[in-house]
Design an enzyme around this catalytic site. Structure first.
Site, PDB file in Angstrom:
ATOM      1  N   LYS A 148       0.856  -1.176   0.000  1.00  0.00           N
ATOM      2  CA  LYS A 148       0.000   0.000   0.000  1.00  0.00           C
ATOM      3  C   LYS A 148       0.893   1.227   0.000  1.00  0.00           C
ATOM      4  O   LYS A 148       2.050   1.188   0.427  1.00  0.00           O
ATOM      5  CB  LYS A 148      -0.939   0.018   1.202  1.00  0.00           C
ATOM      6  CG  LYS A 148      -0.300   0.202   2.536  1.00  0.00           C
ATOM      7  CD  LYS A 148      -0.026   1.598   2.996  1.00  0.00           C
ATOM      8  CE  LYS A 148      -1.163   2.534   2.700  1.00  0.00           C
ATOM      9  NZ  LYS A 148      -0.791   3.903   3.203  1.00  0.00           N
ATOM     10  N   THR A 151       1.925   6.228   3.896  1.00  0.00           N
ATOM     11  CA  THR A 151       3.114   5.394   4.032  1.00  0.00           C
ATOM     12  C   THR A 151       3.120   4.166   3.139  1.00  0.00           C
ATOM     13  O   THR A 151       2.094   3.567   2.912  1.00  0.00           O
ATOM     14  CB  THR A 151       3.172   4.893   5.481  1.00  0.00           C
ATOM     15  OG1 THR A 151       3.110   6.013   6.320  1.00  0.00           O
ATOM     16  CG2 THR A 151       4.430   4.103   5.732  1.00  0.00           C
ATOM     17  N   ASN A 175      -3.514  16.551  -0.555  1.00  0.00           N
ATOM     18  CA  ASN A 175      -2.611  16.710   0.576  1.00  0.00           C
ATOM     19  C   ASN A 175      -2.871  17.962   1.385  1.00  0.00           C
ATOM     20  O   ASN A 175      -2.307  18.138   2.461  1.00  0.00           O
ATOM     21  CB  ASN A 175      -1.164  16.638   0.092  1.00  0.00           C
ATOM     22  CG  ASN A 175      -0.826  15.217  -0.284  1.00  0.00           C
ATOM     23  OD1 ASN A 175      -0.884  14.325   0.544  1.00  0.00           O
ATOM     24  ND2 ASN A 175      -0.530  14.991  -1.563  1.00  0.00           N
TER      25      ASN A 175
END
Lengths: 383, 383
Positions: free
Chosen positions: A168, A179, A378
């Site tokens: 992932k 992450t 983001n």
């Protein structure tokens, strides 16, 4: 197509209630043996999440029986309470499976600075253990997703043994807070020392060459578990090649699903004095926001490539450099060559070839463009 | 308010026809003396534009009589033909003014890889010389603009002497292709060796601390010209302080006009072991796209600050670090402190305080957020 393809592994992915959305958020992969050999590489960020601090201790002896992973929270910068949650999660896996907590890796991904609820995790582990199966790899791949839009899985077949993997990450190595977590399994019979050699060799030229947004995570972990269930001990070079294939496949799946990206850019640097130079040059271009924004706008702005190269310490003469984009050489010997409008940058797959003419070494760095959607995703991550 | 404020200087800004828009695009600043002392700092990018290559030779002896600057083209990676255009421009200034070409600095800014038309520049120089005046500083400030939305000018008064300056740049030091060009004048009577000491000291804590988008230009140049026309020789420390004020003022004007930015971010790092450590920590945060996008979204995501610090080599203990945003301490000793919603990030001016608790040194880095408009402007620059 996943971590439960090699013999000796069971997995599960369940909704423990960590994510408010009710989506799958807890994955468990168990190595039923006969061997429990393992190798792990961790983020080099000096700000490390609690699961990284824990898992480094677990991985030290090369023996790992299980790995538990949660999405919905990074458990990073959460203090001693956060470390206790990681420890409690490993203990729950251990007591449920009748193994030692010191053989249980823990991974977490999500927002930094939020506490996870230890009770929710503990109950989730009990549910996951009840669901363990040799078909559970796909659920596990889905349970570790955060901003990923699709699960990432791979299988590579060896001679009588195989490799399976899940990953992932919607940022990348040197990744975003989204992450990168990777679990690779194999039923090859190899000791942890050789697994470590193979894993470092494979990640060096795959995940380490992926640099979507230049941001290094606090939670990155790539784990290789070997059950030995095939009874076959492959040649280490052969195994390393297959493992590299598996890691490259997963890395390119990560790139293709990077947050907000509209181009998958392969920056191929040739003619460098050393491979490290080639990597430094490729990475400097991959991290240049002006270059990345230009590619988003389908603009073959080679001047930004050369300006980025100029910030490196790699030996090169600016007036020997050639730059090609999608097969069209737009810069020859540091001067304009083919007209910019001959370059078609509309395909998602983008190839930038940098010929330094300084030596014989080469490397390819994989990155993405800088887009409106990247900024949007983001700027809204925490909400 | 500009470079013609100190005695001994004339300037002009004209439309030479380099920009298709017909806007002012050529500036000339002439030092009428009695002295022609100078100091210059150049980009450290190893990919250097033709005007940089030329001007480094001119600046070597510390004597500069004039500086000519054009917008509308960077004259970088344009080969020997491009260098000839730079040379021809300097010669035109020299013959028009009756000085030596070797005392004429040249600066260019705009797109990399496009040839400038030497004849257009030569005719522009003739026009500029005809327009030279002690009121010409404002036109000169306008003629060097590219994506800047306003001219940047400054005056600082000393005791019987003064400093004036103009600057352009909508990216920043380590700037974008919207290169930073700065001309600072003074009528103080100082030799080039002392000017050099003062200029390096001033730029080190001003322009060098500005890092809007992490991209280093091929064309950056900061020039200090001293006419000695005041007849006053100030104390070097006093002069350096005034010059630092002037440079900081211009640097903050550059930050405030950075491409697409919606926040001006001051990252103040305190408690570092060394000043270099503080700069490295501040710069790592300033270059972190995830942090920059979060600030755009008014999100006080301190986890991204700590993740960025963790990539540096500066000594620190993650569990001692405090982070405050606009006066609210959101992270104490590496753990969550005040709730995120107490932080008001709606003002353009943003202050991030990082307390490392590792030593006594500090530094402030000035940067901007990563916005949709930044992506838009830089994906469309060449068109």
């Amino acid at each position: 197509m996943t971590v439960t393809h090699p013999n000796g592994f069971e997995a599960a992915g369940i909704a423990a209630g960590i994510k408010r959305s009710g989506a799958l958020d807890l994955a468990l992969v168990v190595n039923r043996g006969p061997a429990q050999q393992a190798a792990v590489v961790f983020t080099s960020n000096r700000a490390q999440a609690n699961p990284i601090i824990w898992s480094k201790q677990v991985a030290a002896d090369g023996i790992v029986s299980a790995i538990v992973l949660n999405s919905g929270g990074a458990n990073c910068f959460t203090g001693p309470e956060g470390f206790q949650v990681t420890h409690r999660t490993a203990e729950a896996v251990a007591s449920g499976l009748g193994i030692a907590a010191g053989d249980v890796l823990v991974c977490s991904t999500g927002l930094i600075g939020d506490q996870l609820d230890g009770e929710v995790l503990e109950e989730g582990v009990v549910s996951a253990i009840a669901r363990l199966s040799t078909d559970g790899g796909d659920d596990a791949a889905r349970a570790i997703m955060t901003t990923d839009t699709k699960p990432k899985q791979v299988v590579v077949e060896g001679g009588g043994w195989s490799i399976g993997g899940i990953a992932k990450g919607a940022g990348m190595l040197a990744p975003g807070l989204a992450t990168m977590l990777v679990v690779v399994t194999t039923d090859a019979a190899l000791p942890s020392e050789e697994l470590d050699i193979a894993l470092r060799a494979a990640t060096r030229v795959t995940f380490d060459r992926l640099d979507s947004d230049g941001c290094m995570s606090t939670n990155d972990q790539v784990t290789l578990l070997a059950s030995g269930a095939s009874g076959v001990t492959p040649d280490l070079a052969e195994f390393t090649a297959a493992l590299t294939d598996a890691c490259r496949n997963l890395a390119l799946q990560l790139q293709a699903d990077a947050e907000g990206a509209s181009h998958d850019i392969a920056i191929e640097v040739v003619g460098a004095v050393t491979e490290d130079d080639a990597v430094e040059v490729g990475r400097s271009v991959a991290r240049n926001n002006l270059f990345k924004a230009a590619i988003f706008g389908n603009d073959p702005n080679w001047g930004r490539v050369l300006a980025a190269i100029g910030t490196t310490s790699a030996p090169f003469d600016p007036y020997l450099v050639d730059v090609s984009m999608n097969g069209v050489r737009v810069c020859h010997a540091g001067r304009p060559d083919a007209p910019r409008d001959q370059v078609d940058l509309t395909p998602r797959a983008t190839h930038v070839l940098i010929e330094l003419h300084a030596g014989e070494a080469s490397a390819t760095i994989f990155t993405n463009d800088l887009t409106h959607d990247y900024v949007h995703e983001n700027s809204a991550y925490a909400s």
